[in-house]
Design a protein around this motif. Structure first.
Motif, PDB file in Angstrom:
ATOM      1  N   LEU A  30      -8.899  -2.689 -74.772  1.00 14.17           N
ATOM      2  CA  LEU A  30      -8.457  -2.134 -73.475  1.00 14.17           C
ATOM      3  C   LEU A  30      -8.027  -3.292 -72.498  1.00 14.17           C
ATOM      4  N   MET A  31      -8.779  -4.592 -72.373  1.00 15.24           N
ATOM      5  CA  MET A  31      -8.111  -5.583 -71.548  1.00 15.24           C
ATOM      6  C   MET A  31      -6.707  -6.019 -71.717  1.00 15.24           C
ATOM      7  N   ASP A  36      -0.994  -9.272 -66.796  1.00 17.74           N
ATOM      8  CA  ASP A  36      -1.692 -10.467 -66.745  1.00 17.74           C
ATOM      9  C   ASP A  36      -1.708 -10.755 -65.014  1.00 17.74           C
ATOM     10  N   ASP A  37      -1.213  -9.875 -64.169  1.00 22.83           N
ATOM     11  CA  ASP A  37      -1.074 -10.223 -62.642  1.00 22.83           C
ATOM     12  C   ASP A  37      -2.552  -9.954 -62.264  1.00 22.83           C
ATOM     13  N   GLU A  38      -3.033 -10.720 -61.184  1.00 17.84           N
ATOM     14  CA  GLU A  38      -4.187 -10.629 -60.617  1.00 17.84           C
ATOM     15  C   GLU A  38      -4.310  -9.390 -59.645  1.00 17.84           C
ATOM     16  N   ALA A  48     -15.825   1.758 -55.689  1.00 18.60           N
ATOM     17  CA  ALA A  48     -14.986   1.209 -55.087  1.00 18.60           C
ATOM     18  C   ALA A  48     -13.654   0.642 -55.663  1.00 18.60           C
ATOM     19  N   ARG A  49     -12.860   0.209 -55.039  1.00 20.51           N
ATOM     20  CA  ARG A  49     -11.604  -0.316 -55.446  1.00 20.51           C
ATOM     21  C   ARG A  49     -12.034  -1.761 -56.427  1.00 20.51           C
ATOM     22  N   LEU A  50     -11.712  -2.043 -57.498  1.00 18.56           N
ATOM     23  CA  LEU A  50     -11.732  -3.242 -58.040  1.00 18.56           C
ATOM     24  C   LEU A  50     -10.305  -3.911 -58.134  1.00 18.56           C
ATOM     25  N   VAL A  51     -10.203  -5.175 -58.057  1.00 15.71           N
ATOM     26  CA  VAL A  51      -9.008  -5.629 -57.897  1.00 15.71           C
ATOM     27  C   VAL A  51      -9.160  -7.179 -58.819  1.00 15.71           C
ATOM     28  N   GLY A  52      -8.231  -7.439 -59.797  1.00 22.35           N
ATOM     29  CA  GLY A  52      -8.221  -8.542 -60.648  1.00 22.35           C
ATOM     30  C   GLY A  52      -8.898  -8.365 -62.142  1.00 22.35           C
ATOM     31  N   HIS A  53      -8.589  -9.193 -62.872  1.00 21.97           N
ATOM     32  CA  HIS A  53      -9.008  -9.095 -64.099  1.00 21.97           C
ATOM     33  C   HIS A  53     -10.776  -9.362 -64.402  1.00 21.97           C
ATOM     34  N   SER A  59     -16.577  -4.506 -64.829  1.00 20.53           N
ATOM     35  CA  SER A  59     -16.629  -2.853 -64.721  1.00 20.53           C
ATOM     36  C   SER A  59     -16.648  -2.262 -66.130  1.00 20.53           C
ATOM     37  N   TRP A  60     -15.688  -2.426 -66.923  1.00 15.08           N
ATOM     38  CA  TRP A  60     -15.437  -1.670 -68.199  1.00 15.08           C
ATOM     39  C   TRP A  60     -16.537  -2.078 -69.194  1.00 15.08           C
ATOM     40  N   GLU A  61     -16.873  -3.328 -69.186  1.00 11.28           N
ATOM     41  CA  GLU A  61     -17.882  -3.943 -69.894  1.00 11.28           C
ATOM     42  C   GLU A  61     -19.172  -3.168 -69.958  1.00 11.28           C
TER      43      GLU A  61
END
Length: 143
Positions: A30-31, A36-38, A48-53, A59-61
């Motif tokens: 998935l990841m 690759d952009d942060e 809430a909005r999540l930004v960055g890897h 969250s997915w984990e």
């Protein structure tokens, strides 16, 4: 789908691999589909909005720790340019013990063509009100 093949895959292939990775609870696969952009962004329904890897991966984990998500995307509406693709879909989310979708979500997936090939830069999903629409919508591509 092997990562090497996805390097030159289309937005449609990246999207199929995304839903496949979710169904298998495969966090690494998935990841690997994200840019690759942060500045990548993920918004889960009601969250809430999540930004960055790091934030998106965490969250997915947590979500995938409970097992795979059985999501059937349908009614694709797509807008493509040379470097960007925006896909809006209705996601029917199924639990294995129920043949009917438990909930439907409207999701927008944004892909950018990067030096590594097409990658996800935004996933935004929200629970849709009312019953899932059943009428077929013709696939539309804008150039």
């Amino acid at each position: 789908m092997p990562r090497a093949k996805l390097l030159h895959g289309s937005p449609d292939e990246i999207e199929a691999a995304y839903y496949d990775a979710l169904s298998r609870a495969d966090l690494e696969a998935l990841m690997a589909l994200w840019a690759d952009d942060e500045e990548i962004v993920c918004i889960h329904p009601g969250a809430a909005r999540l930004v960055g890897h790091v934030a998106i991966r965490n969250s997915w984990e947590e979500i995938l720790a409970r097992g795979g998500l059985h999501i059937q995307p349908r009614q694709l509406h797509a807008a493509h340019t040379i470097t960007t693709a925006v896909h809006n879909v209705i996601e029917d989310i199924h639990h294995p013990d129920n043949s009917q979708p438990d909930v439907h979500v409207i999701a927008t997936n944004v892909y950018m063509k990067t030096t590594q090939g097409w990658r996800i830069v935004t996933h935004h999903a929200s629970v849709a009100p009312g019953p899932a629409p059943s009428e077929p919508i013709a696939e539309t591509m804008l150039h």
